[in-house]
Design an enzyme around this catalytic site. Sequence first.
Site, short mmCIF file in Angstrom:
data_model
loop_
_atom_site.label_atom_id
_atom_site.label_comp_id
_atom_site.label_asym_id
_atom_site.label_seq_id
_atom_site.Cartn_x
_atom_site.Cartn_y
_atom_site.Cartn_z
N GLU A 1 0.89 -1.18 0.00
CA GLU A 1 0.00 0.00 0.00
C GLU A 1 0.91 1.21 0.00
O GLU A 1 1.51 1.53 1.03
CB GLU A 1 -0.90 -0.02 1.25
N CYS B 1 -2.36 9.22 2.43
CA CYS B 1 -1.95 8.63 1.15
C CYS B 1 -2.94 9.00 0.05
O CYS B 1 -2.57 9.12 -1.11
CB CYS B 1 -1.83 7.12 1.29
#
Length: 550
Positions: A258, A292
Amino acid sequence: MGTEATGLPTFHSWVGGREVEGRAGLRPAVNPATGEAFAQASLLDAAQAAEAVTAAQAAFPAWSRTSFRERARLLDRLRQTVVAEADELARLIEREQGKPPAEALAAEILPSLDALQHLSAHAENLLRDDALEGQQLLLAHKEARLVYAPIGVVLAVKPWNYPWAQSVPVVASALVAGNTVLLKPAPATTLIGLRLGALARKAGFPDGVLSVLATDDAVAGALVEDPRIGKIVFTGSVATGRKVMAAAAKNLTPVVLELGGKDPAIVCRDADLDRAAKGIAWAAFLNAGQTCASVERVYVERPVAAAFLAKVLEETRKVRLTGTPGGGDMGPLTLERQRRTVEEHVADAVAKGARVLTGGATPAGPGFFYPPTVLVGVDHGMTIMREETFGPVLPIMEVGSLDEAIRLANDSPYGLTASGWTGSGETARRLQRELVAGIVTINDHVSSFGEPIAPWGGVKWSGIGRIHGLAGLREMVQTKYVSLDRGRGPELWWYPYDAEFAALMSRAAPALYSTSFRRRLGAQLALARFGRLWRRFGPWRLLANLDKLF
Ligand code: NAD
């Protein structure tokens, strides 16, 4: 926990159910609002980290045999301990990571509780064996299932931006699937990770089922290369993700990555501009832009650009920094080096012709604060439009059409999330189809992280694999095909390869696969003359599987 000569409270790793003092020195925990250390953590050396793998491996057989009910009970107890300490935990998150406590509750603790509740209620059902109906006539009698078996020891390596919300759902889904887990928190947010170890201990997880390891990056690198690790779930930067994947390749250890993002938002000419301005300002400045999936680029259609800009500026100017009178919306950046990256991206943009409409200058005073900033006059020649900034900066670019917006949004090596802001169902569907990202939301951004059934993850440099939801749970298991044959006697295709077998096989292709009905039927009637077929394949089985003949 202890107090060392420095006078700072000292925290230790959780290994095999015990607090273990690291032999590799001490690392201070720094409050990003002041730049000062308020505690420290002892760091495990490589041998101590390897002992944690041994403990996790030793705990695996018994843990993987526990029932879902027992695992769910422990997840529920962990949920209770988190609920009981939620306010204190939010204050620790503010102290070590920087986000305001209300945001820590909203964006870290509540999603973690949601994940714990969802997994405890549904994991058993989601990971139940799937019965399969065989499609091949000659194998159709076998009783076949897919079994979702635990993998072994899962290593979760985590970042500092959402130290709690990034850890709990992954740890919980690995545990509920029957794995044992090693959690390696980021250096900047070690104490938050160690608190999870303490709460899991309090909740009653057996020794070695969850260890939380305070280490430096070199020891983390050694863990990634340990052949006893069954799977690595890594969340962090693209640069480290590449290193992790390369190191994992040595043992062919599977990875979930990720990684970063440069997420676009497209504001269409028919958007509700009030909602778009409020939503985009929030999604850009949430967690001081260190998300993110923050909005890091905006493409707005020319007819509404001026109106959108005025509204988004108004929203941006309302965002109050923590530590200022009445402030509480946005905290400091977590790391001084992160603030330097933001300064560099803004300076590069300004040098290439961008204009700062608000913010854009580092304030005097303690801590790593940076103001919410809006830039216009940007283009894809600027770092701010290409590389992850990870700070509270919103660059806005006017575009002539939706086609141009989609082309520019997709012109990025990243593909984590993207959003479109529109009143048209047709435009919404087009954006959902054409934006290249793991998650596309319309008239909102990033919120699906709080939905436990929504898979989370990206494409291109933003990563591989998924966390959360069914897809995330399936990453924590190996899909095993199991079959049972209750028949007697040999299979048709076993030795001997005699003349009868050779003749039978030469008719099998047209009998089973010819696209001509007549040819197929003719070959099937020819097959029916072979005794070897009937010895293994009685009339009842043939009747039960007639559908597979055509
Ligand atoms: P980072 O890559 O510097 O560090 C991540 C973790 O990796 C830390 O725990 C670090 O100690 C560890 N690490 C460093 N070197 C290692 C090595 N050689 N082997 C194994 N582990 C090693 O990332 P960061 O600065 O902590 O986090 C910020 C980044 O994370 C941003 O790029 C952000 O976009 C990304 N992120 C992505 C998601 C997502 O869901 N896609 C979520 C949060 C953060």
